[in-house]
Scaffold this active site. Structure first.
Site, PDB file in Angstrom:
ATOM      1  N   LYS A  44       0.862  -1.187   0.000  1.00 55.41           N
ATOM      2  CA  LYS A  44       0.000   0.000   0.000  1.00 55.41           C
ATOM      3  C   LYS A  44       0.893   1.230   0.000  1.00 55.41           C
ATOM      4  CE  LYS A  44      -3.295   3.028   0.782  1.00 55.41           C
ATOM      5  NZ  LYS A  44      -4.260   3.418  -0.291  1.00 55.41           N
ATOM      6  N   CYS A 131      -2.668  10.153  -6.015  1.00 51.69           N
ATOM      7  CA  CYS A 131      -3.681   9.817  -5.029  1.00 51.69           C
ATOM      8  C   CYS A 131      -4.791  10.866  -5.107  1.00 51.69           C
ATOM      9  CB  CYS A 131      -3.108   9.797  -3.618  1.00 51.69           C
ATOM     10  SG  CYS A 131      -4.438   9.618  -2.407  1.00 51.69           S
TER      11      CYS A 131
END
Ligand code: HRO
Length: 313
Positions: A44, A131
């Site tokens: 992640k 992101c």
């Protein structure tokens, strides 16, 4: 036929891996990826310290894909670095997992990459420039000058293999501008695409959005985004110099979807939404389906057709 691929000077038994964010938050997740039939796997996206992320519900599976506004929850870079360094020691003959990092700004990206540069990590690093779900933070990759400045700073010190994760672009001028920036740097690869930012999914019965953060706005993944993903893979494959490889991400649910990404020029393939739906058994299934397509078409390896998408003459 064989699905074996060469990527960044390493051999992988097949091109399939998880997309960062799915099945990679905890060491248990990562161990389940290590046990699966994926060819590789990635952590992640990590920040300097652990983050709780946005309030739930923040990831929802919908009929044609997924919507998420996780907000970059993660255990912090030391947690993931410890995991990958431990695996490097215990399984020295295996390819190490990929490390993903996502700083809140250029300074944190530099800090995170210095930590990796100064470590014993011998694998591949993915810098997440896309992101879409940290409120108040624009995606780096939609700011071309910031992207250029970031990569310029990074390559002053970073000497290990580095790829960047990009959001989708939708305009040829943007493909051209971003490719001309990326071609200036010794990147190992470009990963196209991250989720399609700030979509909205509605529950008609409740007349409501389905995720809590950002009034329901979130990144879209799954079947919805395959045409956009394929276009971005193709656009960068045809614009980047050939030593910058492409990782294809977006809408891969079947062996055929995988074949399409490879035909557009991808070398490795990442699966997010469908992995979240199906679990790690998906890698066995897609490898089998992809091999069947190679057999039907008489290909011996992915090299026989990678990037060879025909235009209409
Ligand atoms: O909200 C997230 O954590 C997130 N969600 C995405 O769909 N892509 C990303 O790169 C990230 Cl960092």
């Amino acid at each position: 036929p064989s699905l074996e691929v060469e990527f960044c000077g390493r051999l992988y038994e097949n091109p399939l891996m998880n997309a960062s964010g799915v099945c990679c938050m905890t060491t248990d997740d990562l161990d389940s990826m290590a046990r699966s039939r994926s060819g590789a796997f990635i952590t992640k996206s990590a920040t300097s310290t652990d983050r709780a992320g946005n309030p739930e519900p923040r990831y929802v599976t919908v009929p044609l894909g997924s919507i998420n506004s996780m907000g970059l929850p993660n255990k912090g870079i030391e947690y993931y670095l410890n995991y990958v360094l431990d695996r490097q020691k215990r399984f020295p003959s295996e390819n190490p997992p990929f490390m993903s990092v996502a700083g809140m700004g250029i300074d944190e990206n530099i800090k995170l990459l210095n930590i990796i540069q100064d470590s014993e990590f011998s694998g591949i690093t993915e810098l997440n420039l896309s992101c879409p779900n940290v409120p108040g933070k624009p995606q780096v990759a939609y700011d071309f000058e910031l992207t250029d400045r970031t990569l310029k700073s990074v390559f002053q010190f970073f000497t290990k293999p580095l790829g960047v994760k990009l959001p989708p672009f939708f305009d040829f001028a943007h493909f051209d501008d971003m490719a001309s920036i990326l071609n200036k740097y010794p990147l190992a690869y470009v990963n196209c695409i991250n989720s399609v930012g700030n979509g909205l999914y509605i529950d008609v019965e409740k007349e409501s959005v389905v995720i809590k953060p950002k009034d329901g706005f979130g990144g879209i993944g799954g079947e919805y985004i395959k045409p956009t993903a394929l276009a971005n893979v193709r656009a960068f494959y045809t614009r980047l110099n050939e030593n910058i490889k492409i990782i294809g991400t977006g809408g891969i649910r079947t062996g055929q979807d995988a074949f399409e990404h490879l035909l557009c020029g991808a070398t490795m393939l990442q699966i997010g939404t469908e992995l979240q739906n199906e679990g790690t058994g998906i890698f066995e299934r897609i490898n089998t389906e992809l091999l069947q397509i190679l057999e039907q078409k008489g290909y011996q390896s992915i090299e026989d057709f990678r990037g060879k998408l025909h235009s209409i003459t």
